[in-house]
Design a protein around this motif. Structure first.
Motif, PDB file in Angstrom:
ATOM      1  N   ARG A 285      43.062 -11.253  23.642  1.00  0.00           N
ATOM      2  CA  ARG A 285      41.861 -11.820  24.253  1.00  0.00           C
ATOM      3  C   ARG A 285      42.215 -12.616  25.488  1.00  0.00           C
ATOM      4  O   ARG A 285      43.057 -13.507  25.450  1.00  0.00           O
ATOM      5  CB  ARG A 285      41.159 -12.699  23.215  1.00  0.00           C
ATOM      6  N   GLY A 286      41.581 -12.271  26.599  1.00  0.00           N
ATOM      7  CA  GLY A 286      41.800 -12.990  27.837  1.00  0.00           C
ATOM      8  C   GLY A 286      40.835 -14.157  27.965  1.00  0.00           C
ATOM      9  O   GLY A 286      39.750 -14.134  27.391  1.00  0.00           O
ATOM     10  N   PHE A 287      41.254 -15.168  28.710  1.00  0.00           N
ATOM     11  CA  PHE A 287      40.361 -16.315  28.906  1.00  0.00           C
ATOM     12  C   PHE A 287      40.694 -17.009  30.225  1.00  0.00           C
ATOM     13  O   PHE A 287      41.779 -16.865  30.772  1.00  0.00           O
ATOM     14  CB  PHE A 287      40.465 -17.297  27.744  1.00  0.00           C
ATOM     15  N   ILE A 288      39.715 -17.778  30.680  1.00  0.00           N
ATOM     16  CA  ILE A 288      39.812 -18.573  31.899  1.00  0.00           C
ATOM     17  C   ILE A 288      39.365 -19.976  31.526  1.00  0.00           C
ATOM     18  O   ILE A 288      38.296 -20.152  30.943  1.00  0.00           O
ATOM     19  CB  ILE A 288      38.860 -18.014  32.972  1.00  0.00           C
TER      20      ILE A 288
ATOM     21  N   ASP B  20      35.806 -21.609  31.795  1.00  0.00           N
ATOM     22  CA  ASP B  20      34.710 -21.304  30.865  1.00  0.00           C
ATOM     23  C   ASP B  20      34.574 -22.343  29.757  1.00  0.00           C
ATOM     24  O   ASP B  20      33.639 -22.259  28.964  1.00  0.00           O
ATOM     25  CB  ASP B  20      34.967 -19.953  30.162  1.00  0.00           C
TER      26      ASP B  20
ATOM     27  N   MET C  12      45.654 -14.231  26.115  1.00  0.00           N
ATOM     28  CA  MET C  12      46.136 -13.741  27.400  1.00  0.00           C
ATOM     29  C   MET C  12      45.684 -14.694  28.494  1.00  0.00           C
ATOM     30  O   MET C  12      44.523 -14.713  28.886  1.00  0.00           O
ATOM     31  CB  MET C  12      45.664 -12.305  27.622  1.00  0.00           C
ATOM     32  N   CYS C  13      46.631 -15.476  28.952  1.00  0.00           N
ATOM     33  CA  CYS C  13      46.356 -16.577  29.868  1.00  0.00           C
ATOM     34  C   CYS C  13      46.728 -16.199  31.295  1.00  0.00           C
ATOM     35  O   CYS C  13      46.103 -16.646  32.253  1.00  0.00           O
ATOM     36  CB  CYS C  13      47.163 -17.774  29.405  1.00  0.00           C
TER      37      CYS C  13
END
Lengths: 330, 330
Positions: free
Chosen positions: B268-271, B274, B238-239
């Motif tokens: 799963r979300g991510f930035i 990180d 999940m971008c």
């Protein structure tokens, strides 16, 4: 007990049909088991529907099945003898003939009642253990929220979190008695009745610092509230969504799902049958807690196969505290 | 370029304000950079709102910021000299004075245009690389769906999947020209225009065997469709959820989120910020593909800082193909 018809919405007793049949004698490699207990579980509701699910649907006119515990009466298989206690998947019946390879012999722990091997030390305990530790990757010091926390899996998940060093364990349940039970008997730090008001507000009050892990048995509004309250890098073990099982219209999804990105959340679904390898670990750890009296193991027991449909329906309505079981013989 | 006011819904040019200010001379440890390119990205829309997000909000009356690339004009820091090309986070301006530690010197790859270091070889490429490989844990032989596939991140994610051995790469985009571009220029196996009809039906046709990985740039109906089409053990990176960034009412969540349990899905979300440690891996791998002409790198370039607000707004509406950049100087 056979499936008489498929329910639309909530199941009723008319969806079930009791039948008496003559069992064949066990063939070579088979055993005859007299069932003592059977389990009624939320996932069985999905199996009453037509169409694919992760377990095959029940078939109309055919016997239901599910987890059961019984005593071997006749064995034509090496390694199992009359008098042995076994768990297997032929519940919803008083006697079963099955391949011995489908049975698992119970290694009894002194002082632990037999029924526990269908609950705290069976699939229920394993579901809580795997969901919390392997799926949500709970770590010591984290804050945990469990929905349906007075249910079979929820009450184990919350207690395992507490015993593994959670900074805070919060539970939701559907009656004031259950809320009291969670805090007084199971050692939850806080609990609330989800029927008492907006879930999000109640959760925010019960976990003022936010949560790191959400063990989801309920779905729906509970999941949305948890996504709001999860901290950065939070995880959700998605175990079930009992709030939607009897819905005839699609239940709204979490409107805040976009928060999963910025908070780097992980939502992960799981099915306990994928994780048999963890059963020995769970039994060792949870068994020790049971022996030491550190974990409370609550059951709601109903007597007689004829009452199994009612037990199942009542469980879906939340009438049980802890594991809902049907006693099939003394 | 300053934030003049916060938008409600879609931003307009009136939310931006161009100003001319005198820059201080660089102090010890600082550099003066003449910006050549700046990036406009979907996540900036979130920063125009008040309230916490994963990056601090822009402040009304203060300059905007974001990724930029420029040439060092004056250096009072060891390790950087006039003429060096650097990337940094002081976009939305023609010149910037900044701490040299905030700048990253670009190691130019022969034949690769400078602008690529803001896109394919910058945060855009890293977002695609990390999202696909680390977050969604894509494996050789799996089927991948990318939404917003003609956008900056989407076009890289789809191509990386192809080059890493995907069995099928499917993309969605918002115009027939983009759909053609995906298949003809970027090597997608199939693509569809999400404005052409029900997304779920179009996805099911484009990926008849289902998908293993969904790279989500869009959210909303796209996410719901992907959850339906994901196979057991599927993963979603999940971008972003550009479909909701300008909504003034909550966008409905996926009504089929309950499928996450039975299919054992992971969302799963991510930035990208990180994951700076993966930048060298990405540059090595994607840089080699760029040199060998195996990966197409598409840009939409707008000239002049005064046109940056329009470029940003057009990008939110999907006017760009590939990376949207503003050229600030030749």
């Amino acid at each position: 007990m056979r499936l008489a018809s498929r329910p639309s919405g909530w199941p009723t007793p008319e969806n079930f049909e009791l039948a008496e049949v003559r069992l064949p004698a066990p063939a070579e490699g088979e055993i005859l088991v007299r069932n003592l207990f059977m389990s009624v579980d939320p996932y069985m509701r999905g199996r009453m529907n037509e169409g694919k699910s992760y377990t095959p649907p029940f078939r109309v006119g055919e016997p239901l099945d599910g987890a059961a515990l019984g005593e071997v009466v006749v064995s034509r298989a090496p390694g199992l003898a009359p008098g042995d206690t076994v768990t297997h998947r032929y519940g919803w019946r008083e006697y079963a003939v099955l391949d011995a390879k489908e049975a698992r012999r119970v290694e009894e722990i002194p002082g632990v009642p037999l029924s526990a091997y269908l609950g705290a030390l069976g699939m229920t305990g394993l579901t809580a253990y795997v969901g919390l530790l392997d799926i949500a990757r709970f770590k010591d010091g984290e804050a945990v929220f469990v929905s349906g926390a007075a249910g079979a899996v929820g009450s184990m998940a919350g207690q395992i979190a507490r015993l593994k060093g959670a900074s805070r364990v919060v539970g939701s349940a559907g009656s004031p008695e259950k809320v009291t039970h969670l805090v007084r008997d199971l050692g939850f730090d806080a609990a609330f009745n989800y029927r008492d008001g907006e879930i999000h507000e109640q959760l925010a009050r019960a976990a003022p610092g936010g949560i790191d892990v959400y063990f989801d048995n309920v779905g729906g509004e509970h999941l949305e509230a948890a996504i709001d309250e999860l901290r950065t890098y939070g995880r959700v073990a998605m175990c079930g969504s009992i709030s939607s099982y009897n819905a005839t219209e699609p239940v709204p999804g979490p409107r805040n799902i976009g928060l999963v990105v910025g908070k780097r959340l992980t939502l992960r679904g799981f099915i306990v049958s994928d994780h048999p390898a963890r059963l020995p670990d769970m039994i060792a750890e949870v068994g020790a807690w049971l022996r030491e009296g550190k974990i409370a193991f609550t059951e709601t027991v109903v007597d007689g196969l004829e009452n199994a449909p009612k037990a199942f329906i009542d469980m879906l309505h939340g009438a049980n505290t802890g594991k809902m079981l049907v006693r099939l013989a003394q």
